[in-house]
Design a protein around this motif. Structure first.
Motif, PDB file in Angstrom:
ATOM      1  N   ASP A 257     -21.260  32.144 -12.982  1.00  0.00           N
ATOM      2  CA  ASP A 257     -20.555  31.857 -14.978  1.00  0.00           C
ATOM      3  C   ASP A 257     -21.201  30.416 -14.862  1.00  0.00           C
ATOM      4  O   ASP A 257     -22.174  29.872 -15.966  1.00  0.00           O
ATOM      5  N   SER A 258     -21.296  29.608 -13.486  1.00  0.00           N
ATOM      6  CA  SER A 258     -21.770  28.000 -13.787  1.00  0.00           C
ATOM      7  C   SER A 258     -22.282  27.841 -12.861  1.00  0.00           C
ATOM      8  O   SER A 258     -22.551  26.523 -12.591  1.00  0.00           O
ATOM      9  N   LEU A 259     -22.815  28.382 -11.966  1.00  0.00           N
ATOM     10  CA  LEU A 259     -23.716  27.918 -10.618  1.00  0.00           C
ATOM     11  C   LEU A 259     -25.526  28.321 -11.106  1.00  0.00           C
ATOM     12  O   LEU A 259     -25.659  29.948 -10.530  1.00  0.00           O
ATOM     13  N   ASP A 260     -26.201  28.148 -12.032  1.00  0.00           N
ATOM     14  CA  ASP A 260     -28.013  28.261 -11.652  1.00  0.00           C
ATOM     15  C   ASP A 260     -28.435  28.652 -10.330  1.00  0.00           C
ATOM     16  O   ASP A 260     -27.434  27.614  -9.664  1.00  0.00           O
ATOM     17  N   SER A 261     -29.294  28.933 -10.016  1.00  0.00           N
ATOM     18  CA  SER A 261     -30.700  28.934  -9.024  1.00  0.00           C
ATOM     19  C   SER A 261     -30.869  27.428  -8.820  1.00  0.00           C
ATOM     20  O   SER A 261     -30.996  26.783  -7.613  1.00  0.00           O
ATOM     21  N   ARG A 262     -31.216  26.532  -9.570  1.00  0.00           N
ATOM     22  CA  ARG A 262     -31.268  25.224  -8.966  1.00  0.00           C
ATOM     23  C   ARG A 262     -30.364  24.512  -8.789  1.00  0.00           C
ATOM     24  O   ARG A 262     -30.089  23.277  -7.276  1.00  0.00           O
ATOM     25  N   LEU A 263     -29.057  24.597  -8.904  1.00  0.00           N
ATOM     26  CA  LEU A 263     -27.724  24.217  -8.315  1.00  0.00           C
ATOM     27  C   LEU A 263     -27.452  24.499  -7.258  1.00  0.00           C
ATOM     28  O   LEU A 263     -27.270  24.008  -5.898  1.00  0.00           O
ATOM     29  N   ALA A 264     -27.416  26.031  -7.319  1.00  0.00           N
ATOM     30  CA  ALA A 264     -26.866  26.602  -5.961  1.00  0.00           C
ATOM     31  C   ALA A 264     -28.353  26.533  -4.879  1.00  0.00           C
ATOM     32  O   ALA A 264     -27.600  25.950  -3.385  1.00  0.00           O
ATOM     33  N   GLY A 265     -29.488  26.492  -5.379  1.00  0.00           N
ATOM     34  CA  GLY A 265     -30.516  25.695  -3.781  1.00  0.00           C
ATOM     35  C   GLY A 265     -30.071  23.668  -3.741  1.00  0.00           C
ATOM     36  O   GLY A 265     -30.446  24.144  -2.447  1.00  0.00           O
ATOM     37  N   ALA A 266     -29.681  23.745  -4.445  1.00  0.00           N
ATOM     38  CA  ALA A 266     -29.882  22.091  -4.483  1.00  0.00           C
ATOM     39  C   ALA A 266     -28.352  22.317  -3.242  1.00  0.00           C
ATOM     40  O   ALA A 266     -28.310  20.949  -2.243  1.00  0.00           O
ATOM     41  N   VAL A 267     -27.732  22.407  -3.804  1.00  0.00           N
ATOM     42  CA  VAL A 267     -26.044  22.725  -3.062  1.00  0.00           C
ATOM     43  C   VAL A 267     -26.216  23.549  -1.540  1.00  0.00           C
ATOM     44  O   VAL A 267     -25.702  22.439  -0.037  1.00  0.00           O
ATOM     45  N   PHE A 268     -26.876  24.313  -0.933  1.00  0.00           N
ATOM     46  CA  PHE A 268     -27.520  25.081  -0.324  1.00  0.00           C
ATOM     47  C   PHE A 268     -28.310  24.186   0.327  1.00  0.00           C
ATOM     48  O   PHE A 268     -27.478  23.433   2.229  1.00  0.00           O
ATOM     49  N   LEU A 269     -29.247  23.259   0.707  1.00  0.00           N
ATOM     50  CA  LEU A 269     -30.202  22.652   0.813  1.00  0.00           C
ATOM     51  C   LEU A 269     -28.911  21.367   1.273  1.00  0.00           C
ATOM     52  O   LEU A 269     -28.988  21.122   2.932  1.00  0.00           O
TER      53      LEU A 269
END
Length: 355
Positions: A257-269
């Motif tokens: 609900d609050s985690l888009d692909s760009r945010l998820a990718g940045a956190v993962f990296l």
């Protein structure tokens, strides 16, 4: 809500937790009784609307049990070695905090969130503490900080214990005996001291007090008296894992609900880079201090929660007092020095930009 409905939800929750832990234990994976319930409820919370019930007292009980076992692992010898390792704790802590803040600048460039949001979300100081601090900073997005901290903790809790299972650990003969030992007089002192510590920590809203109070109480009393207080059976540690793992899984709201692909990718990296940096620090310290294992320093440097990393140390055959002391030192350093400095810095930026 009716008592019968709560009991039904609790029984369903307990059955799922035990089943998930048991099934994962059959695979031979590491920490099945922690990761099994956590994974099960994380998935169920994301894909279903099922309602569960897990009393908060269970989390407290799990942390208390874990704290007693961790504190019991401290001896006079281990405390002396811990004091000798203080310079290494300081170097490792400063290195991790500085690298985390650099990753915060990278995160800000990747996602275009405010700098205060990126820095507070990247700081490895614990979810609740960083969210509370972000609420005091006008330019910080509390939701994004919460998501960054939650997703990073989630990745670390799943990846670091699995990685630890493949690392060289101590043979059973190299570990302390696990027989049940009890000293009533010294244990009574530890109970009183632990309750006093818990009361004081609660008064000042200190984080993880359910874990830290018994750890410090047991460690201090065992060091001063030189006696062994208690050594909990392995079944108790499994129970603590189930209690904590279930709580962690249920605490994960619908991240989508609050985690888009760009945010998820940045956190993962950022998380992968931080784990790799921690592994590099661990390798360097292992070369400097060959009497320890890479596993000891890897779990000490890993930016996960203290409870999860010390459970891993207990199960993996790592040096539990070393891992615990490194995490305690980092927690105090971040809460007392790093977080206030970062908060002061971002508030100054807010003042200049008109927030």
């Amino acid at each position: 809500m009716k008592v019968g409905s709560l009991v039904k939800r609790f029984l369903i929750t307990l059955a799922i937790a035990l089943s998930a832990g048991f099934l994962l234990s059959l695979t031979g994976l590491f920490l099945p009784w922690l990761l099994g319930p956590m994974a099960a409820f994380l998935i169920l919370r994301q894909v279903t609307d099922m309602e569960f019930h897990w009393p908060k007292i269970f989390r407290t009980l799990g942390l208390l049990l874990l704290g007693v076992q961790i504190g019991a692992s401290f001896t006079q010898e281990s405390v002396i070695l811990m004091v000798a390792d203080l310079p290494y704790m300081l170097v490792m802590t400063i290195a991790i905090v500085v690298f985390s803040l650099l990753l915060g600048f990278l995160f800000q460039r990747m996602t275009r969130v405010s700098l205060s949001t990126a820095l507070l979300g990247s700081m490895p100081g614990g979810l609740s503490q960083m969210v509370l601090i972000s609420e005091e900073v006008k330019s910080a997005n509390v939701t994004v900080v919460s998501v960054m901290q939650t997703f990073r903790i989630l990745l670390i809790v799943f990846t670091v214990p699995v990685a630890a299972g493949f690392l060289s650990s101590r043979a059973p003969g190299e570990l302390a005996e696990t027989s049940f030992r009890f000293s009533p007089y010294a244990f009574g002192i530890a109970l009183v001291f632990g309750y006093a510590l818990y009361w004081l920590m609660k008064r000042i809203s200190f984080p993880a007090r359910e874990l830290m109070a018994p750890v410090l109480a047991m460690a201090v009393v065992q060091t001063v008296t030189g006696s062994d207080l208690i050594d909990l059976p392995s079944l108790v540690i499994i129970i603590a894992q189930v209690l904590i793992g279930t709580h962690l899984g249920l605490s994960m709201e619908k991240l989508g609900d609050s985690l888009d692909s760009r945010l998820a990718g940045a956190v993962f990296l950022n998380t992968v880079l931080l784990i790799a940096f921690s592994a590099g620090l661990a390798y360097g310290l292992e070369r400097l201090l060959p009497e320890y294992l890479f596993l000891d320093f890897f779990l000490s440097a890993a930016p996960g929660g203290m409870a999860e990393m010390t459970i891993t140390a207990l199960e993996a055959g790592a040096d539990v007092p070393l891992v615990t002391s490194f995490h305690l030192f980092r927690l105090f350093f971040i809460l007392l020095i790093a977080a206030p400095l970062v908060t002061y810095y971002v508030k100054k930026l807010d003042a200049k930009s008109g927030y």
